[in-house]
Design an enzyme around this catalytic site. Structure first.
Site, PDB file in Angstrom:
ATOM      1  N   ASP A   1      -4.652 -12.277  25.211  1.00  6.88           N
ATOM      2  CA  ASP A   1      -4.252 -13.490  24.487  1.00  6.88           C
ATOM      3  C   ASP A   1      -5.192 -13.652  23.296  1.00  6.88           C
ATOM      4  O   ASP A   1      -6.387 -13.883  23.486  1.00  6.88           O
ATOM      5  CB  ASP A   1      -4.355 -14.707  25.415  1.00  6.88           C
ATOM      6  CG  ASP A   1      -4.003 -16.014  24.722  1.00  6.88           C
ATOM      7  OD1 ASP A   1      -3.763 -16.013  23.505  1.00  6.88           O
ATOM      8  OD2 ASP A   1      -3.974 -17.047  25.418  1.00  6.88           O
TER       9      ASP A   1
ATOM     10  N   ASN B   1       0.832  -1.200   0.000  1.00  5.89           N
ATOM     11  CA  ASN B   1       0.000   0.000   0.000  1.00  5.89           C
ATOM     12  C   ASN B   1       0.868   1.252   0.000  1.00  5.89           C
ATOM     13  O   ASN B   1       1.319   1.696   1.053  1.00  5.89           O
ATOM     14  CB  ASN B   1      -0.934   0.009   1.216  1.00  5.89           C
ATOM     15  CG  ASN B   1      -1.900   1.188   1.197  1.00  5.89           C
ATOM     16  OD1 ASN B   1      -1.946   1.941   0.231  1.00  5.89           O
ATOM     17  ND2 ASN B   1      -2.650   1.346   2.262  1.00  5.89           N
TER      18      ASN B   1
ATOM     19  N   ASP C   1       0.096  -1.604  10.465  1.00  2.90           N
ATOM     20  CA  ASP C   1      -1.193  -2.017  11.019  1.00  2.90           C
ATOM     21  C   ASP C   1      -2.373  -1.605  10.149  1.00  2.90           C
ATOM     22  O   ASP C   1      -3.344  -2.345  10.032  1.00  2.90           O
ATOM     23  CB  ASP C   1      -1.364  -1.427  12.426  1.00  2.90           C
ATOM     24  CG  ASP C   1      -0.424  -2.070  13.425  1.00  2.90           C
ATOM     25  OD1 ASP C   1      -0.278  -3.302  13.403  1.00  2.90           O
ATOM     26  OD2 ASP C   1       0.172  -1.333  14.236  1.00  2.90           O
TER      27      ASP C   1
ATOM     28  N   VAL D   1      -2.535  -4.035   7.224  1.00  3.88           N
ATOM     29  CA  VAL D   1      -2.958  -5.337   7.754  1.00  3.88           C
ATOM     30  C   VAL D   1      -4.446  -5.314   8.071  1.00  3.88           C
ATOM     31  O   VAL D   1      -5.178  -6.264   7.769  1.00  3.88           O
ATOM     32  CB  VAL D   1      -2.136  -5.704   9.000  1.00  3.88           C
ATOM     33  CG1 VAL D   1      -2.698  -6.961   9.667  1.00  3.88           C
ATOM     34  CG2 VAL D   1      -0.675  -5.925   8.642  1.00  3.88           C
TER      35      VAL D   1
ATOM     36  N   ASP E   1      -6.368   3.112  13.244  1.00  5.18           N
ATOM     37  CA  ASP E   1      -7.150   3.951  12.341  1.00  5.18           C
ATOM     38  C   ASP E   1      -8.538   4.217  12.912  1.00  5.18           C
ATOM     39  O   ASP E   1      -9.074   3.391  13.662  1.00  5.18           O
ATOM     40  CB  ASP E   1      -7.292   3.274  10.975  1.00  5.18           C
ATOM     41  CG  ASP E   1      -6.014   3.342  10.153  1.00  5.18           C
ATOM     42  OD1 ASP E   1      -5.287   4.346  10.290  1.00  5.18           O
ATOM     43  OD2 ASP E   1      -5.740   2.403   9.381  1.00  5.18           O
TER      44      ASP E   1
END
Length: 299
Positions: free
Chosen positions: A219, A8, A66, A69, A278
């Site tokens: 977790d 990107n 991030d 992703v 974001d």
């Protein structure tokens, strides 16, 4: 194996085409057919990725941070198509969740080429209009979402240090924010919290802001989300809390409470939540866990 490798160039940290090209070369040398895809915007990149998934790619790899992703997660969640990450962003918090953050391009590509995968949970955000979005690491609201606002607007410095600066600047005007929080705990019981909070954070992973362990025991394979609520206190007392947050020891502070939940509804006027770094939408929002929703390449 056929791989769609998403790069990107519109990401905030700049072009990741170098890392993407290097990763593609390594994967091809391992006998993996790799196609680089890249859009001029997040929407275009997502559309290209959706097409690749529909055409039958065996795996999706992201060279980026991030935000990129997060874009890919929306297309592969629940499909069983594994996701690989070449960490090349500013924060790389989701890569940290997977134990990939410290890997260079070669080591991250080798992790994908090895073919080892595991299933992890995702968090699902539902807005008032019924639309949904997944996230992998942390949703921030309140003080920490204001920090994100400020950090995103900063042109300097690059990297995780801008979050540290944004935290200190926002701290100067820190006030309590009226919240209503409805929790469904891990045992199925419900809890209702009202009153002023400094922040309300929901974690599938441990860290945000480039490594701050806000949900220190989260977790992503336990079928639960960690909710961190911080109540107002004197400014000097909260200032002393900051070093504990960076060490992940803030659960011992009286103003901090952490709950393990199946779902949570956050309500507060005028507050925008961030997820995976974001903006995700204005409160109220409902967040629930989707166990085993994402398959990832893992070291």
């Amino acid at each position: 194996m056929k791989v769609a490798l998403l790069v990107n160039p519109a990401a905030r940290a700049g072009s990741h085409s170098g890392a993407g090209a290097e990763a593609a070369e390594i994967l091809r040398a391992r006998g993996i057919r790799t196609t680089i895809i890249s859009g001029g915007s997040a929407a275009e990149s997502r559309e290209l990725l959706r097409t690749a998934v529909e055409m039958g790619t065996d795996a999706v790899v992201v060279a980026g941070g991030d935000g990129t992703v997060h874009l890919a997660i929306q297309e592969v969640a629940g499909t069983g198509i594994p996701l690989g990450i070449i960490p090349a962003g500013t924060g790389n918090d989701f890569a940290s969740t997977l134990g990939l953050k410290e890997l260079d391009v070669s080591a991250a590509a080798d992790t994908i080429a090895s073919g080892r995968t595991r299933a992890i949970d995702l968090a699902r955000v539902t807005r008032t209009d019924g639309t949904t979005t997944f996230f992998g690491s942390v949703l921030a609201s309140g003080f920490d979402s204001k920090v994100n606002d400020r950090a995103n607007a900063m042109r300097w410095p690059r990297g995780g240090s801008r979050y540290n600066i944004a935290i200190l600047v926002e701290f100067l005007t820190l006030t309590g924010i009226p919240y209503e929080v409805e929790l469904e705990l891990g045992d199925g019981t419900r809890e209702h919290v009202t009153g002023d909070l400094v922040m309300a954070t929901v974690g599938n992973g441990r860290t945000y802001g480039g490594g701050i362990p806000i949900c220190p025991d989260a977790d992503p394979t336990d079928g639960l989300l960690d909710v961190v609520l911080v109540r107002p206190a004197g400014r000097m007392r909260l200032l002393r809390l900051l070093p504990k947050v960076y060490k992940g020891t803030h659960a011992s502070v009286a103003e901090v409470s952490i709950r393990l939940v199946r779902s949570v509804r956050l309500s507060s006027p005028g507050v925008t939540a961030y997820a995976d770094g974001d903006p995700i939408g204005a409160l109220p929002l409902t967040v629930d866990v989707v166990p085993g929703a994402l398959t990832v390449f893992s070291p």
